[in-house]
Design an enzyme around this catalytic site. Structure first.
Site, PDB file in Angstrom:
ATOM      1  N   ARG A  59      22.101  -7.059   2.537  1.00 23.82           N
ATOM      2  CA  ARG A  59      22.687  -8.137   2.721  1.00 23.82           C
ATOM      3  C   ARG A  59      21.521  -8.891   3.523  1.00 23.82           C
ATOM      4  O   ARG A  59      22.109 -10.693   3.405  1.00 23.82           O
ATOM      5  CB  ARG A  59      23.552  -7.977   4.264  1.00 23.82           C
ATOM      6  N   GLU A  96      19.845   3.848  11.975  1.00 25.35           N
ATOM      7  CA  GLU A  96      20.894   4.870  12.341  1.00 25.35           C
ATOM      8  C   GLU A  96      21.729   6.014  11.606  1.00 25.35           C
ATOM      9  O   GLU A  96      22.019   6.844  12.730  1.00 25.35           O
ATOM     10  CB  GLU A  96      21.934   3.207  12.656  1.00 25.35           C
TER      11      GLU A  96
HETATM   12  C1  PRP Z   1      21.621  -1.805   7.387  1.00 20.45           C
HETATM   13  C2  PRP Z   1      21.520  -3.369   7.641  1.00 20.45           C
HETATM   14  C3  PRP Z   1      20.594  -3.816   8.437  1.00 20.45           C
HETATM   15  C4  PRP Z   1      19.969  -2.198   8.865  1.00 20.45           C
HETATM   16  C5  PRP Z   1      20.231  -2.181  10.354  1.00 20.45           C
HETATM   17  O1  PRP Z   1      21.828  -1.925   6.214  1.00 20.45           O
HETATM   18  O2  PRP Z   1      21.680  -4.200   6.719  1.00 20.45           O
HETATM   19  O3  PRP Z   1      18.975  -3.558   6.600  1.00 20.45           O
HETATM   20  O4  PRP Z   1      21.277  -1.044   8.090  1.00 20.45           O
HETATM   21  O5  PRP Z   1      19.472  -1.205  10.710  1.00 20.45           O
HETATM   22  P1  PRP Z   1      18.765  -0.877  10.989  1.00 20.45           P
HETATM   23  O6  PRP Z   1      17.867  -1.253  13.069  1.00 20.45           O
HETATM   24  O7  PRP Z   1      18.734   0.774  12.360  1.00 20.45           O
HETATM   25  O8  PRP Z   1      16.991  -0.304  10.717  1.00 20.45           O
HETATM   26  P2  PRP Z   1      21.724  -0.564   4.595  1.00 20.45           P
HETATM   27  O9  PRP Z   1      20.569   0.406   5.449  1.00 20.45           O
HETATM   28  O10 PRP Z   1      22.888  -0.177   5.804  1.00 20.45           O
HETATM   29  O11 PRP Z   1      21.245  -0.959   3.693  1.00 20.45           O
HETATM   30  P3  PRP Z   1      21.906  -1.305   3.131  1.00 20.45           P
HETATM   31  O12 PRP Z   1      22.077  -3.199   3.490  1.00 20.45           O
HETATM   32  O13 PRP Z   1      21.203  -1.599   1.295  1.00 20.45           O
HETATM   33  O14 PRP Z   1      23.554  -1.226   2.890  1.00 20.45           O
HETATM   34  N1  ADE Z   2      23.297  -1.004   9.940  1.00 27.01           N
HETATM   35  C1  ADE Z   2      22.752  -0.155  11.448  1.00 27.01           C
HETATM   36  N2  ADE Z   2      23.946   0.368  11.755  1.00 27.01           N
HETATM   37  C2  ADE Z   2      24.817  -0.355  11.453  1.00 27.01           C
HETATM   38  C3  ADE Z   2      26.153  -1.117  11.675  1.00 27.01           C
HETATM   39  N3  ADE Z   2      26.809  -0.157  12.817  1.00 27.01           N
HETATM   40  N4  ADE Z   2      27.029  -1.760  10.853  1.00 27.01           N
HETATM   41  C4  ADE Z   2      26.212  -2.500   9.473  1.00 27.01           C
HETATM   42  N5  ADE Z   2      25.564  -2.260   9.167  1.00 27.01           N
HETATM   43  C5  ADE Z   2      24.625  -1.031  10.203  1.00 27.01           C
END
Ligand code: PRP
Ligand code: ADE
Length: 172
Positions: A59, A96
């Site tokens: 995103r 997370e």
């Molecule tokens: C989500 C979000 C951040 C990350 C934040 O992405 O868009 O990039 O998690 O989490 P953190 O601070 O614990 O590292 P995700 O890993 O779900 O990947 P995606 O956007 O490719 O779906």
């Molecule tokens: N990436 C890590 N934690 C998340 C949450 N709670 N919602 C969306 N993206 C995430």
């Protein structure tokens, strides 16, 4: 007038039980919401020197592309392992709900370039920390890290500020 948080929905138990997933697709899909998010994310950086925007998959690409266009600077993606076609450097990290490896093209940033890091959400900060390490390994100087959402209970902001980063988020 609607606020940024009014456009974001929470999906319970996605992608795993116990996770309250903040879904920004509803914000992106709304003309006023998306424009408001980009305008507010840009606000702290008016008048600052920024050479490139780095977006974190996935995103962070949508937001980072719009922000780079607005700043008239280039955009660089940090992607999950195996997606970038050229020569890359890698960094592993925890988030997370799992573990992953991110990569950047090794010629995407020149030493001394001033970088704005962009993503939708800051949770544990693991993703952003990995991105910061990649940028700094290439010699980039990070001006700031910009997010829509900060989940303060997960400690990401503290982690990034502890690394000396300037952090901005639109809502918690
Ligand atoms: C989500 C979000 C951040 C990350 C934040 O992405 O868009 O990039 O998690 O989490 P953190 O601070 O614990 O590292 P995700 O890993 O779900 O990947 P995606 O956007 O490719 O779906
Ligand atoms: N990436 C890590 N934690 C998340 C949450 N709670 N919602 C969306 N993206 C995430």
């Amino acid at each position: 007038m609607k606020k940024i948080e009014d456009y974001i929905r929470t999906i319970v138990d996605f992608p795993h039980e116990g996770i309250m997933f903040r879904d920004v697709t509803t914000l992106f899909a709304d003309a006023r919401g998306f424009r408001m998010a980009i305008d507010q994310m840009l606000h702290p950086y008016a008048g600052l020197e920024i050479d490139k925007v780095v977006g974190l998959e996935a995103r962070g690409f949508i937001l980072g592309g719009a922000i780079a266009h607005q700043l008239s600077v280039g955009f660089v993606p940090i992607r999950k392992k195996g997606k970038l076609p050229g020569t890359t450097i890698s960094q592993d990290y925890k988030l997370e709900y799992g573990e992953a490896i991110v990569e950047i093209h090794d010629d995407a940033i020149q030493p001394g370039e001033k970088i704005l890091v962009v993503d939708d959400l800051l949770a544990t900060g693991g993703t952003a920390e990995a991105g910061i390490k990649l940028i700094e390994r290439l010699g980039g100087e990070i001006v700031s890290c910009a997010f829509i959402i900060d989940l303060p209970d997960l400690g990401g902001r503290k982690k990034l500020e502890g690394m000396g980063m300037d952090v901005h988020a639109l809502c918690a």
